[in-house]
Scaffold this motif. Structure first.
Motif, PDB file in Angstrom:
ATOM      1  N   LEU A 128      70.898  -1.140 -37.776  1.00 40.74           N
ATOM      2  CA  LEU A 128      70.100  -0.794 -38.966  1.00 40.74           C
ATOM      3  C   LEU A 128      69.464   0.579 -38.756  1.00 40.74           C
ATOM      4  CD1 LEU A 128      68.324  -4.245 -39.175  1.00 40.74           C
ATOM      5  CD2 LEU A 128      70.235  -3.509 -40.580  1.00 40.74           C
ATOM      6  N   TYR A 129      69.078   1.204 -39.855  1.00 44.72           N
ATOM      7  CA  TYR A 129      68.399   2.501 -39.760  1.00 44.72           C
ATOM      8  C   TYR A 129      66.892   2.280 -39.853  1.00 44.72           C
ATOM      9  CZ  TYR A 129      73.054   4.306 -40.734  1.00 44.72           C
ATOM     10  OH  TYR A 129      74.389   4.577 -40.683  1.00 44.72           O
TER      11      TYR A 129
ATOM     12  N   MET B 275      64.535   3.739 -42.629  1.00 45.02           N
ATOM     13  CA  MET B 275      64.793   3.438 -44.047  1.00 45.02           C
ATOM     14  C   MET B 275      64.075   2.173 -44.476  1.00 45.02           C
ATOM     15  SD  MET B 275      68.823   4.017 -44.667  1.00 45.02           S
ATOM     16  CE  MET B 275      69.042   4.470 -46.366  1.00 45.02           C
ATOM     17  N   PRO B 276      63.587   2.100 -45.713  1.00 46.67           N
ATOM     18  CA  PRO B 276      63.094   0.821 -46.236  1.00 46.67           C
ATOM     19  C   PRO B 276      64.276  -0.129 -46.470  1.00 46.67           C
ATOM     20  CG  PRO B 276      62.289   2.683 -47.536  1.00 46.67           C
ATOM     21  CD  PRO B 276      63.363   3.210 -46.646  1.00 46.67           C
TER      22      PRO B 276
ATOM     23  N   GLU C 228      66.287   0.284 -49.760  1.00 47.20           N
ATOM     24  CA  GLU C 228      67.052   1.535 -49.768  1.00 47.20           C
ATOM     25  C   GLU C 228      68.292   1.391 -48.872  1.00 47.20           C
ATOM     26  OE1 GLU C 228      64.575   5.107 -49.255  1.00 47.20           O
ATOM     27  OE2 GLU C 228      66.302   5.962 -48.199  1.00 47.20           O
TER      28      GLU C 228
ATOM     29  N   PHE D  20      72.100   1.774 -50.106  1.00 50.84           N
ATOM     30  CA  PHE D  20      73.048   2.713 -49.489  1.00 50.84           C
ATOM     31  C   PHE D  20      74.388   2.021 -49.246  1.00 50.84           C
ATOM     32  CE2 PHE D  20      74.579   3.993 -45.140  1.00 50.84           C
ATOM     33  CZ  PHE D  20      75.190   5.177 -45.514  1.00 50.84           C
ATOM     34  N   TYR D  21      74.338   0.826 -48.682  1.00 48.91           N
ATOM     35  CA  TYR D  21      75.592   0.096 -48.434  1.00 48.91           C
ATOM     36  C   TYR D  21      76.250  -0.333 -49.741  1.00 48.91           C
ATOM     37  CZ  TYR D  21      75.942   0.208 -43.451  1.00 48.91           C
ATOM     38  OH  TYR D  21      76.156   0.652 -42.174  1.00 48.91           O
TER      39      TYR D  21
ATOM     40  N   GLU E 230      76.276   1.322 -52.443  1.00 48.11           N
ATOM     41  CA  GLU E 230      77.002   2.514 -52.935  1.00 48.11           C
ATOM     42  C   GLU E 230      78.314   2.678 -52.187  1.00 48.11           C
ATOM     43  OE1 GLU E 230      73.635   5.612 -53.187  1.00 48.11           O
ATOM     44  OE2 GLU E 230      75.381   6.544 -54.140  1.00 48.11           O
ATOM     45  N   LEU E 231      78.274   2.466 -50.868  1.00 50.27           N
ATOM     46  CA  LEU E 231      79.509   2.613 -50.081  1.00 50.27           C
ATOM     47  C   LEU E 231      80.555   1.575 -50.488  1.00 50.27           C
ATOM     48  CD1 LEU E 231      78.210   3.396 -46.464  1.00 50.27           C
ATOM     49  CD2 LEU E 231      79.009   4.988 -48.211  1.00 50.27           C
ATOM     50  N   TYR E 232      80.069   0.404 -50.930  1.00 43.94           N
ATOM     51  CA  TYR E 232      81.014  -0.630 -51.393  1.00 43.94           C
ATOM     52  C   TYR E 232      81.337  -0.461 -52.883  1.00 43.94           C
ATOM     53  CZ  TYR E 232      80.991  -3.230 -47.025  1.00 43.94           C
ATOM     54  OH  TYR E 232      81.173  -3.608 -45.718  1.00 43.94           O
ATOM     55  N   ASN E 233      80.869   0.662 -53.443  1.00 46.48           N
ATOM     56  CA  ASN E 233      81.182   1.015 -54.823  1.00 46.48           C
ATOM     57  C   ASN E 233      80.688  -0.035 -55.833  1.00 46.48           C
ATOM     58  OD1 ASN E 233      82.185   2.851 -56.582  1.00 46.48           O
ATOM     59  ND2 ASN E 233      84.322   2.167 -56.430  1.00 46.48           N
TER      60      ASN E 233
ATOM     61  N   ARG F  45      73.162  -7.487 -45.788  1.00 44.63           N
ATOM     62  CA  ARG F  45      74.113  -6.373 -45.924  1.00 44.63           C
ATOM     63  C   ARG F  45      75.558  -6.901 -45.900  1.00 44.63           C
ATOM     64  NH1 ARG F  45      74.140  -3.588 -40.669  1.00 44.63           N
ATOM     65  NH2 ARG F  45      75.691  -5.185 -40.208  1.00 44.63           N
TER      66      ARG F  45
END
Lengths: 477, 311
Positions: free
Chosen positions: B85-86, B89-90, B93, B97-98, B100-103, B145
């Motif tokens: 995990l980052y 980051m909250p 968020e 982010f993930y 978005e990566l999974y469209n 996630r």
């Protein structure tokens, strides 16, 4: 078309956005960027003003004139040096924290991840660099009324971008070969030291005011960046990133791998010579063809230089060269076994140096060394042609007796060196970078031991016992 | 949904995974058990199309991991051993982010993120930085996630490690729920009771090779022999044993208790009880003893090897 491109770039930009947002949450990155954007240009303005005033007192205005553009370059460079730190943190840090694996489990393509991170590592330092440059230019304009020539400004701004790309793409290559930030920082000296040397060279250019040389530096770095990006894309892939778990050098395992490739499937020396050596030569087919082309080009380039650097034709008359001149020529003892060993050893030493150079320059330096004799031969062929002799006769007498062995040896050695250097740039499916390189090293060793060294020995024998006789015969004509 | 044949992976001359053949249907859970370094993570990475198999093939959600890796990755949810995990980051968020990566569409993404955070009890911590999360919260966020894009295939490496019993129960319930939604799931775990509870099939892997595969019951039978039962009675037998079926073998006995093995408990146990009750013998309890998955596991991983595995 444009929509497709946008669609392809979207995941990369998502990565970039996240990384930049993350960087702005880290004071360790933000603090130096702010200092280098606002305070450092101010300091350079102060330095410039003081220096200009000081040197003006002694009439050395030229020093001030050269210092201001030099400081412009320095102000542009300092913020981008942070890009190296960001890139190492972005690539290796992610590996070290294991946050790369969930990313690699998404449908992201390797190049999208690479591009996203590349942009994220470059964007903030570049913006800081441009802002710093702007602050410096404003300050220097109001303080000493200096405005940069547009070409120089374009050169500095381009140089900054190109240097950032070189450092970041170099950092990616370093990152793919390490699993910890510590190891990456150690390896980063391979980027920092050449870059420091380059900055020194650029400083000389700036003080020398030969600004057109900056275009050549930009071009050179663009080529280097292209090579590093090629390497980065080749090795920034899932298999390479997660297949490597340790940074420890395992000499024994490396030795075993090398031996496996060197020996191949052979069970005896004869078997090795009859089967593995031809196999290694077949694998070198493409670089061998390339070397033939390169050496042919070297011959033509050398011939082309004959008109630029001519030897006066009267110095090439056979009558003048006879006797005393010929006797003074020998560097190696002629017609003795000692001469054979000396020439053989000299050629082996040259090829060893070419190999070393080739390893550290993706093959380029190695190939250049091998090209040198052909450049010289080309030069002399053209020169004797202009002096009225037959180049073919010259080649047949001065080169061919030993060249018939030496030139193929040089072609094969050059091909093996080229392959060894180029392996670093080429992805090798199913093999790690280390394994691919060891296999290329094994091919190099096979070709050197089984073919090149015997050919060079034969060439040395000919060069000592036959070529001098042919030359003497020629002069006796 | 997950099918592999002779799946193998070598790193240099080290054979990490050797000839793994498994088949996990939709709505099935396979527990992958094995010591550290046995090849579980490498197997998972091959099924996620991160590592290329050296030999053999694997199809995940109907796609070949070697030929259609992008399609595989879009349909797999992976919970990695280390959450990755980052910290800065909250939580919301991070999931966005993930997403978005999974469209995922923004509206769907927002709804899905809110739902998952709520499901795992992280609704109140949505805007908190992940660095402030406890280990268990991080594990749950990583699981959220994994489920974000509603993947038909789930590969979960230690899904309940570092969790308190309540959170672990929450996650196990989630896995039961996911199975009922016809997803194929592979769970790597060292928690054997969890494996027994969740899994339809259990695979034990040692030095890259699957050495036992089957249901918990089958494995117990294969490796430990017929199950053993203990019968406790309300009064002493006084030497009068009921007539026992031929398949029952008494292993120990006392005045008021009896231990026996049978390969057909579904027939022999009712028959034995019927006999005792018909002789007015009060029965206190009848339960299976021993034969735990832990015994099976230890027996399997400590068994002598048949042949050297390293290449």
């Amino acid at each position: 078309m444009l929509a497709d491109l946008q669609q392809e770039l979207r995941p990369a930009l998502t990565i970039t956005r996240r990384e930049i947002r993350d960087q702005f949450r880290d004071w360790r990155i933000i603090a130096p960027i702010i200092v280098l954007t606002i305070f450092f240009p101010g300091l350079m303005n102060f330095t410039a003003r003081q220096a200009v005033n000081f040197v003006a007192k002694y009439g050395a205005n030229i020093v001030g004139d050269r210092l201001i553009p030099f400081l412009l370059m320095v102000v542009g460079f300092f913020p981008i040096s942070i890009s190296l730190v960001i890139a190492l943190e972005s690539f290796v840090g992610e590996k070290e924290r294991r946050s790369i694996e969930p990313l690699l489990s998404t449908p992201l393509k390797d190049w999208q991840l690479y591009l996203g991170k590349l942009l994220a590592s470059m964007a903030p330092p570049l913006v800081a660099s441009y802002l710093g440059t702007f602050v410096y230019l404003i300050g220097v304009y109001f303080q000493v009324g200096w405005q940069p020539p547009p070409t120089l400004l374009a050169q500095i701004l381009t140089l900054v971008v190109v240097q950032t790309v070189v450092m970041v793409s170099g950092a990616v290559v370093v990152s793919t070969q390490t699993t910890s930030a510590r190891a990456a920082n150690l390896l980063a000296s391979f980027i920092i030291i050449p870059m420091a040397l380059l900055i020194q060279a650029e400083s000389v250019v700036m003080f020398w005011a030969q600004y057109s040389a900056l275009w050549w530096i930009i071009l050179g770095q663009l080529l280097l960046a292209a090579v590093l990006i090629r390497m980065g894309i080749a090795y920034f892939n899932r298999e390479e990133l997660l297949g490597r778990e340790l940074d420890v050098i395992d000499v024994r395992a490396a030795g075993r791998t090398f031996w496996r490739y060197f020996r191949g499937e052979a069970h005896s020396f004869g078997d090795w010579y009859l089967h593995e050596v031809p196999r290694a030569l077949r694998r070198l087919r493409l670089p061998t063809l390339l070397m033939v082309g390169i050496l042919g080009a070297a011959l033509l380039i050398g011939a082309g230089q004959a008109s630029r650097f001519p030897i006066p034709p009267d110095k090439l008359q056979r009558e003048d060269l006879q006797q005393g001149t010929i006797e003074g020529v020998p560097i190696f003892p002629i017609a003795t076994p000692g001469g054979v060993v000396a020439i053989w050893w000299h050629n082996l030493r040259t090829l060893s140096l070419a190999t070393l150079g080739g390893i550290f320059s993706f093959g380029v330096l190695g190939v250049l060394v091998v090209m040198l004799p052909m450049l010289i031969i080309g030069y002399f062929l053209a020169t004797v042609g202009t002096a009225g002799y037959s180049p073919l006769l010259f080649f047949s007498i001065f080169v061919l007796p030993h060249g018939i062995f030496e030139i193929p040896a040089m072609i094969l050695a050059g091909a093996a060196i080229l392959q060894l250097g180029a392996t670093l740039l080429t992805p090798s499916t199913g093999r790690s970078l280390g394994e691919a390189w060891l296999s290329a090293l094994a091919d190099w060793a096979v070709v050197m031991l089984a073919v090149v060294m015997p050919l060079l020995l034969a060439a040395a024998v000919m060069e000592v016992y036959v070529t001098p006789r042919a030359v003497l015969w020629f002069f006796a004509l | 949904m997950i099918e592999t044949h002779d799946l193998s992976k070598t790193f240099g001359d080290f054979l990490a995974v050797n000839g793994v053949t498994i088949h996990v249907k939709a709505g099935e859970v396979l527990a992958l058990l094995g010591p550290n370094g046995a090849g579980k993570t490498t197997t998972i990475r091959m099924l996620t199309a991160i590592l290329h198999p050296t030999r053999g093939w694997a199809k995940v959600a109907g796609y070949d991991v070697l030929l259609q890796p992008d399609k595989v990755r879009a349909r797999v949810g992976v919970l990695t051993e280390q959450h990755g995990l980052y910290g800065r980051m909250p939580a919301d968020e991070y999931l966005d982010f993930y997403g978005e990566l999974y469209n995922l569409e923004p509206a769907f993404r927002r709804k899905r993120i809110a739902g998952l955070l709520e499901q795992f009890g992280l609704g109140g911590a949505a805007h908190k930085r992940i660095a402030e999360f406890s280990k268990g919260m991080r594990q749950k966020l990583a699981l959220a996630r994994t489920l974000l894009h509603e993947p038909p295939v789930l590969l979960l490496d230690e899904p309940t490690s570092a969790m308190d019993p309540e959170s672990a129960r929450l996650v196990r319930d989630a896995i039961h729920q996911l199975r009922s939604e016809e997803r194929s799931i592979i769970v790597c775990t060292h928690n054997l009771s969890e494996a027994e509870e969740l899994a339809d099939q259990i695979a034990i892997i040692r030095r890259g090779e699957i050495i036992a595969l089957g249901t918990a019951q089958t494995l117990k039978q294969q490796l430990l022999g017929p199950p053993e039962f203990e019968l406790r009675l309300g009064k002493a037998l006084n030497g009068h044993l009921p007539t026992l079926p031929a398949s029952v073998e008494i292993t120990a006995r006392g005045d008021t208790w009896l231990r026996y093995r049978t390969s057909r408990p579904e027939k022999d146990n009712p028959a034995l009880l019927w006999q005792l009750l018909s002789h007015k013998m009060p029965v206190f309890s009848l339960q299976e003893t021993g034969g735990t998955l832990e015994e099976v596991y230890l027996r399997a991983v400590n068994a002598p090897e048949e042949a050297p595995h390293a290449g």
